[in-house]
Design an enzyme around this catalytic site. Structure first.
Site, mmCIF file in Angstrom:
data_model
loop_
_atom_site.group_PDB
_atom_site.id
_atom_site.type_symbol
_atom_site.label_atom_id
_atom_site.label_comp_id
_atom_site.label_asym_id
_atom_site.label_seq_id
_atom_site.Cartn_x
_atom_site.Cartn_y
_atom_site.Cartn_z
ATOM 1 N N ASP A 146 142.412 37.115 -92.150
ATOM 2 C CA ASP A 146 141.183 36.999 -92.936
ATOM 3 C C ASP A 146 140.498 35.673 -92.670
ATOM 4 O O ASP A 146 141.165 34.664 -92.446
ATOM 5 C CB ASP A 146 141.493 36.969 -94.443
ATOM 6 C CG ASP A 146 141.815 38.329 -95.006
ATOM 7 O OD1 ASP A 146 141.579 39.312 -94.311
ATOM 8 O OD2 ASP A 146 142.307 38.364 -96.144
ATOM 9 N N GLU A 155 126.455 30.253 -124.247
ATOM 10 C CA GLU A 155 126.220 28.982 -123.563
ATOM 11 C C GLU A 155 127.507 28.264 -123.185
ATOM 12 O O GLU A 155 127.570 27.550 -122.225
ATOM 13 C CB GLU A 155 125.366 28.064 -124.440
ATOM 14 C CG GLU A 155 123.960 28.590 -124.669
ATOM 15 C CD GLU A 155 123.116 28.608 -123.405
ATOM 16 O OE1 GLU A 155 123.273 27.691 -122.590
ATOM 17 O OE2 GLU A 155 122.317 29.541 -123.241
ATOM 18 N N ARG A 215 144.498 41.774 -103.966
ATOM 19 C CA ARG A 215 144.718 42.239 -102.594
ATOM 20 C C ARG A 215 145.783 41.426 -101.870
ATOM 21 O O ARG A 215 146.312 41.856 -100.851
ATOM 22 C CB ARG A 215 143.407 42.280 -101.800
ATOM 23 C CG ARG A 215 142.791 40.937 -101.547
ATOM 24 C CD ARG A 215 141.412 41.078 -100.940
ATOM 25 N NE ARG A 215 141.406 41.476 -99.537
ATOM 26 C CZ ARG A 215 141.672 40.658 -98.528
ATOM 27 N NH1 ARG A 215 141.979 39.404 -98.751
ATOM 28 N NH2 ARG A 215 141.648 41.088 -97.282
#
Ligand code: ADE
Length: 243
Positions: free
Chosen positions: A166, A114, A151
């Site tokens: 991108d 939790e 990356r």
């Protein structure tokens, strides 16, 4: 550049995605080292429990501080970024991935219950969430953050790949792209891309980026500083969509 990632988790098997593709290659080439630390190994009780019930009552279990403190003390991490995976943390995004890609060591702390005893937070530099939803644990969130970060390490993507265009890195979504064939099931590649006219192609791509961002992610446009050229294109797009 060399990066070391240390992952504190009860479930190292959940990170098999890091064995493959670009992240796997970065590890094989020595640009990236990934170490797993199972904090159950540091539990001091006979049953090897790492969680317990919250003081004051309430549902669910909390990770106890001792196994986490002892695991972290078991390896060097001076100057490391120490990230706690927590749905209540700061939301991960491309800008944060870019910031992390410049670090030499990042520690990911993954809970699977939790929550964490609040005192664990004294160890961490950042509390980070993948998004506004609750996962069964921090492992999948950490794997995504590692993928997005690795990356961006220089030379991790091959020469033919690139992340400069991108979506998100400029603040706009990426323009549509096409490869062979010229016509597929009646669907044609836009004429301008075959023209060889670089300036027209640049303008078309910019206009498509703006149109796509306006349609799918107007929230990104609100944060984005438009150039004069972009403002003009956007004005035209907005007029077109009204009529
Ligand atoms: N653990 C559970 N849900 C999470 C989320 N959305 N981001 C990071 N860690 C989590």
């Amino acid at each position: 550049m060399q990066m070391q990632i240390d992952i504190l988790t009860l479930f190292p098997e959940m990170f098999s995605s890091l064995d493959h593709s670009i992240v796997g290659r970065a590890r094989n080439s020595g640009k990236l080292t990934v170490n797993f630390h199972n904090f159950r190994d540091f539990a001091t009780n006979k049953q090897k429990h790492v969680d317990d019930m919250p003081y004051g009552g309430g549902q669910g279990m909390l990770l106890m501080p001792q196994p986490i403190f002892d695991t972290l003390a078991s390896f060097p991490h001076q100057n490391a970024r120490i990230l706690m995976m927590d749905p209540a943390g700061r939301q991960f995004d491309q800008a944060f991935a870019e910031e992390l890609s410049k670090e030499s060591q990042i520690v990911f702390l993954c809970g699977h219950y939790e929550g964490f005893d609040e005192r664990i937070k004294t160890l961490v530099t950042d509390e980070v969430s993948l998004g506004d939803y609750v996962l069964t644990g921090g492992e999948t969130a950490a794997a995504v953050m590692i993928d997005a970060t690795v990356r961006l390490i220089p030379d991790v993507l091959g020469k033919s790949a690139s992340h400069e265009d991108d979506s998100f890195s400029s603040g706009l979504l990426e323009y549509p792209q096409y490869t062979r064939p010229e016509v597929f099931r009646g669907l044609k590649v836009p004429e301008v891309l075959m023209s060889g006219h670089h300036e027209n192609i640049r303008k078309w791509r910019l206009s498509e980026s703006l149109a796509k961002t306006l349609r799918l992610r107007p929230d990104l446009l609100a944060k984005y500083e438009l150039t004069a050229e972009e403002s003009e294109i956007l004005k035209r797009l907005e007029e077109e969509s009204v009529v």
